[in-house]
Design an enzyme around this catalytic site. Structure first.
Site, PDB file in Angstrom:
ATOM      1  N   ARG A  31       0.856  -1.178   0.000  1.00 39.44           N
ATOM      2  CA  ARG A  31       0.000   0.000   0.000  1.00 39.44           C
ATOM      3  C   ARG A  31       0.893   1.229   0.000  1.00 39.44           C
ATOM      4  O   ARG A  31       1.951   1.246   0.622  1.00 39.44           O
ATOM      5  CB  ARG A  31      -0.912   0.022   1.233  1.00 39.44           C
ATOM      6  CG  ARG A  31      -2.102  -0.928   1.142  1.00 39.44           C
ATOM      7  CD  ARG A  31      -3.095  -0.461   0.093  1.00 39.44           C
ATOM      8  NE  ARG A  31      -4.310  -1.257   0.037  1.00 39.44           N
ATOM      9  CZ  ARG A  31      -4.503  -2.284  -0.768  1.00 39.44           C
ATOM     10  NH1 ARG A  31      -3.517  -2.663  -1.583  1.00 39.44           N
ATOM     11  NH2 ARG A  31      -5.652  -2.928  -0.782  1.00 39.44           N
ATOM     12  N   HIS A  52      -0.839   0.603 -10.022  1.00 37.24           N
ATOM     13  CA  HIS A  52      -1.501  -0.342  -9.117  1.00 37.24           C
ATOM     14  C   HIS A  52      -2.043  -1.539  -9.893  1.00 37.24           C
ATOM     15  O   HIS A  52      -3.251  -1.800  -9.929  1.00 37.24           O
ATOM     16  CB  HIS A  52      -2.621   0.350  -8.342  1.00 37.24           C
ATOM     17  CG  HIS A  52      -2.956  -0.362  -7.055  1.00 37.24           C
ATOM     18  ND1 HIS A  52      -3.481   0.274  -5.959  1.00 37.24           N
ATOM     19  CD2 HIS A  52      -2.836  -1.660  -6.680  1.00 37.24           C
ATOM     20  CE1 HIS A  52      -3.673  -0.585  -4.975  1.00 37.24           C
ATOM     21  NE2 HIS A  52      -3.280  -1.781  -5.401  1.00 37.24           N
ATOM     22  N   GLU A  92      -4.092   7.786  -5.097  1.00 34.23           N
ATOM     23  CA  GLU A  92      -4.293   7.111  -6.381  1.00 34.23           C
ATOM     24  C   GLU A  92      -5.636   7.536  -6.978  1.00 34.23           C
ATOM     25  O   GLU A  92      -6.599   7.710  -6.240  1.00 34.23           O
ATOM     26  CB  GLU A  92      -4.267   5.588  -6.188  1.00 34.23           C
ATOM     27  CG  GLU A  92      -2.943   5.073  -5.659  1.00 34.23           C
ATOM     28  CD  GLU A  92      -2.914   3.565  -5.432  1.00 34.23           C
ATOM     29  OE1 GLU A  92      -3.922   2.903  -5.771  1.00 34.23           O
ATOM     30  OE2 GLU A  92      -1.912   3.051  -4.914  1.00 34.23           O
TER      31      GLU A  92
END
Length: 321
Positions: A237, A284, A266
């Site tokens: 993360r 991601h 994000e």
């Protein structure tokens, strides 16, 4: 009366098609306009939610008077307000294990890409700079035989360690809350304090959930311990690493490079990271393969249906009445 399923992202209509006789199915789609507006319009009728990458807490779910279960298509669940869901008695499920191998593949891809400077030299070549034999200014570093430090040797960490050990002959160090004797024997892994792992590893890979204890787990102090030839790989993360401190370390070359799949905010659309040649940034994509995302969605659907049918879901994160 049929219960209502609201699919808010990452769900193919074909996955839910077989259940339309038994449930009212609402699928949010960008093709239908503003997705937030669609969600708000449908939430009051929803008994079950399925999807991922949406913040869900009191503000978003206050109108969800019929809600029984949130089935997340993800492993992490830091974007859900667990206290609020507990107070409401709403089940939360996730999809562990399904993406372990795929995420480990990405971690190794980032190790190789940063060590051998693949994106940087790809751009350099395409820009027409390869006019003579390369010299030391284009050299990278080896991966085989180096030391891989994994913070958090859970299932994803284990999958990364296997690739490093058996694919590249790497020495495996790990730190965390508990020792793994079987893996120590199988992988030759050594359990060490985090400070030793940071200072002794060529590649450092935190593989931990985001909690109060792991937020900024890698900060200025930790980056300083790593040293100028080490590389940070973050597939866990974004807030696990102090992003400002990381940018500073990359700028000053107190570490060699970083390979990042996750970020504090994000999507990442504007960042000083984009101006640095010694960082690889991907959006991601830890679980982003067709096979894995389909498997995650199917697992999430199984959890959702179990909850709606009064059975205990396989991957129940929590449920307090």
């Amino acid at each position: 009366m049929k219960k209502t399923i609201l699919a808010f992202s990452r769900v193919s209509p074909s996955l839910l098609e077989p259940y339309k006789d038994d449930y009212e199915v609402i699928i949010i789609s960008p093709e239908l306009g503003d997705m937030d507006a669609q969600f708000e319009a449908a939430i009051s009728n929803a008994h079950g939610l399925i999807g991922g990458s949406r913040r869900l807490g009191e503000a978003e779910l206050a109108a969800a008077v019929n809600l029984e279960i949130v089935s997340s298509i993800s492993v992490g669940y830091d974007n859900y307000d667990l206290d609020y869901l507990n107070r409401r008695g709403i089940m939360l499920t996730n999809t562990p294990d399904v993406l372990n191998e795929t995420t480990a593949d990405l971690a190794l891809a980032l190790i190789l890409a940063t060590a051998r400077r693949i994106p940087e030299l790809d751009s350099w070549t395409k820009e027409g700079n390869w006019t003579q034999t390369i010299d030391a200014s284009q050299f990278g570093c080896d991966v085989h035989g180096k030391t891989l430090g994994i913070i958090g040797l859970g299932k994803i960490g284990e999958a990364i360690a296997r690739r490093g050990r058996f694919g590249f002959g790497m020495t495996i160090l790990y730190s965390g809350n508990s020792r793994k004797p079987k893996l120590e024997q199988e992988l030759g892994a050594r359990f060490v304090p985090q400070e030793e792992l940071l200072s002794a590893s060529d590649f450092v890979c935190p593989v931990v959930p985001l909690t109060d204890a792991t937020r900024n787990l890698i900060g200025r102090k930790e980056l300083a311990l790593m040293g100028p030839e080490s590389i940070l790989i973050n597939i866990s993360r974004g807030p696990v690493a102090d992003q400002d401190a990381l940018i500073e370390a990359l700028q000053e070359k107190t570490i060699r490079a970083a390979g990042l799949d996750v970020y504090v905010k994000e999507p990442l659309t504007n960042s000083e990271l984009f101006n640095l040649r010694n960082v690889v940034t991907v959006p991601h994509i830890g679980s982003a393969t067709t096979d894995t995302r389909n498997a995650m969605a199917k697992r999430a659907l199984e959890n959702l249906l179990a909850g709606l049918e009064g059975r205990q879901p396989r991957d129940l994160v929590h449920f307090k009445k």
